[in-house]
Design a protein around this motif. Sequence first.
Motif, PDB file in Angstrom:
ATOM      1  N   GLU A 166      -3.030  -3.822   2.879  1.00 20.33           N
ATOM      2  CA  GLU A 166      -2.141  -4.883   2.652  1.00 20.33           C
ATOM      3  C   GLU A 166      -0.933  -4.482   1.523  1.00 20.33           C
ATOM      4  O   GLU A 166      -0.923  -5.298   0.544  1.00 20.33           O
ATOM      5  N   PRO A 167      -0.273  -3.234   1.850  1.00 23.04           N
ATOM      6  CA  PRO A 167       0.694  -2.845   0.870  1.00 23.04           C
ATOM      7  C   PRO A 167       1.802  -3.694   0.782  1.00 23.04           C
ATOM      8  O   PRO A 167       2.479  -3.780  -0.466  1.00 23.04           O
ATOM      9  N   SER A 168       1.957  -4.790   1.548  1.00 23.54           N
ATOM     10  CA  SER A 168       3.236  -5.638   1.348  1.00 23.54           C
ATOM     11  C   SER A 168       2.883  -6.830   0.976  1.00 23.54           C
ATOM     12  O   SER A 168       3.865  -7.835   0.626  1.00 23.54           O
ATOM     13  N   LEU A 169       1.564  -7.054   0.482  1.00 22.13           N
ATOM     14  CA  LEU A 169       1.105  -8.373   0.143  1.00 22.13           C
ATOM     15  C   LEU A 169       1.865  -8.995  -1.203  1.00 22.13           C
ATOM     16  O   LEU A 169       1.863  -8.326  -2.093  1.00 22.13           O
ATOM     17  N   GLY A 170       2.233 -10.222  -1.056  1.00 21.72           N
ATOM     18  CA  GLY A 170       3.249 -10.616  -2.130  1.00 21.72           C
ATOM     19  C   GLY A 170       4.409  -9.974  -2.724  1.00 21.72           C
ATOM     20  O   GLY A 170       5.077 -10.454  -3.473  1.00 21.72           O
ATOM     21  N   LEU A 171       4.859  -9.162  -1.624  1.00 22.60           N
ATOM     22  CA  LEU A 171       6.347  -8.530  -1.964  1.00 22.60           C
ATOM     23  C   LEU A 171       7.412  -9.096  -1.517  1.00 22.60           C
ATOM     24  O   LEU A 171       7.341  -9.802  -0.498  1.00 22.60           O
ATOM     25  N   ALA A 172       8.498  -9.130  -2.326  1.00 24.38           N
ATOM     26  CA  ALA A 172       9.826  -9.584  -1.576  1.00 24.38           C
ATOM     27  C   ALA A 172      10.266  -8.861  -0.401  1.00 24.38           C
ATOM     28  O   ALA A 172      10.028  -7.552  -0.267  1.00 24.38           O
ATOM     29  N   LEU A 174      12.784  -7.184   0.678  1.00 23.16           N
ATOM     30  CA  LEU A 174      13.604  -5.977   0.246  1.00 23.16           C
ATOM     31  C   LEU A 174      12.620  -4.976   0.120  1.00 23.16           C
ATOM     32  O   LEU A 174      12.478  -3.661   0.282  1.00 23.16           O
ATOM     33  N   LEU A 175      11.614  -5.341  -0.920  1.00 20.14           N
ATOM     34  CA  LEU A 175      10.417  -4.418  -1.432  1.00 20.14           C
ATOM     35  C   LEU A 175       9.663  -4.219  -0.287  1.00 20.14           C
ATOM     36  O   LEU A 175       9.148  -2.767  -0.295  1.00 20.14           O
ATOM     37  N   VAL A 176       9.397  -4.821   0.626  1.00 17.18           N
ATOM     38  CA  VAL A 176       8.431  -4.699   1.685  1.00 17.18           C
ATOM     39  C   VAL A 176       8.930  -3.393   2.597  1.00 17.18           C
ATOM     40  O   VAL A 176       8.512  -2.359   2.808  1.00 17.18           O
ATOM     41  N   LYS A 177      10.360  -3.587   2.765  1.00 17.81           N
ATOM     42  CA  LYS A 177      11.039  -2.394   3.615  1.00 17.81           C
ATOM     43  C   LYS A 177      10.822  -1.239   2.515  1.00 17.81           C
ATOM     44  O   LYS A 177      10.850  -0.251   3.214  1.00 17.81           O
ATOM     45  N   GLU A 178      11.302  -1.306   1.518  1.00 16.30           N
ATOM     46  CA  GLU A 178      11.016   0.086   0.712  1.00 16.30           C
ATOM     47  C   GLU A 178       9.797   0.604   0.637  1.00 16.30           C
ATOM     48  O   GLU A 178       9.628   1.897   0.835  1.00 16.30           O
ATOM     49  N   VAL A 179       8.653  -0.136   0.623  1.00 15.61           N
ATOM     50  CA  VAL A 179       7.361   0.241   0.545  1.00 15.61           C
ATOM     51  C   VAL A 179       7.161   0.994   1.968  1.00 15.61           C
ATOM     52  O   VAL A 179       6.571   2.078   1.962  1.00 15.61           O
ATOM     53  N   PHE A 180       7.471   0.395   3.123  1.00 13.51           N
ATOM     54  CA  PHE A 180       7.281   0.930   4.388  1.00 13.51           C
ATOM     55  C   PHE A 180       7.895   2.301   4.665  1.00 13.51           C
ATOM     56  O   PHE A 180       7.629   3.048   5.396  1.00 13.51           O
TER      57      PHE A 180
END
Length: 240
Positions: A166-172, A174-180
């Motif tokens: 769950e690397p995107s959990l709780g992220l905005a 824009l940040l989800v996009k960056e993490v992926f």
Amino acid sequence: MKTKNKILEIKDLYVNYGAIKAIKGIDINVNKGEIVTLIGANGAGKTTTLDTIVSLVKAKSGVIKLGEEEITNVPSDKIIQKGIALSPEGRRIFSNLTVYENLLMGAYTRTDQEEIKKDFEWVYSLFPRLKERRKQKGGTLSGGEQQMLAIARALMSRPKILMLDEPSLGLAPLLVKEVFEIIKKINSEGTTVLLVEQNAKAALDVADYAYVLETGIITMEGPANEIANNPDVRAAYLGG
């Protein structure tokens, strides 16, 4: 799936929590160099699968192999040494340690000091913000930065397979996009990725192959683009 480059194989895995059957005979294969994703609703058994691979949870039966070597229920520290790292759900960074010290903890099973130095530079190139904040305590970082630190810390063991829970959990968004984007970059530089993610759209966008897990059973598998276009998956996980 092709078998020639298989790096991780899970065969007929069963996991119980007391009387609860959490995982009911699943098979998963991960080929070298791929991003494989495991999608499913909350409570489907995704985290349990990852935790069982690294022996945080014991398998009741079944086989887990890394390459040709069986690693079922091998102690967690040995599994890290063999080349599997887990960035856990909820990040679980050491909030009282600095960013640098957190990263150093990721390399604790290693003795190759010169290579560790190179890997510091590598993870700082992936996550420039961590370099800027290397002297800051982990607990003072934003949620997105803590997620980056959790991933970077896992990379410091120099794994053959990076497992992300769950690397995107709780992220905005824009940040989800960056993490992926970073996950894609890590993969393009040679690290195989096994990704557990509730954000099915983001996961299927980056993955090569996907498994759908429902109440401990794999109900569907295939190339990620095919799974993304499946009407049942679209209805259940992608908002129709």
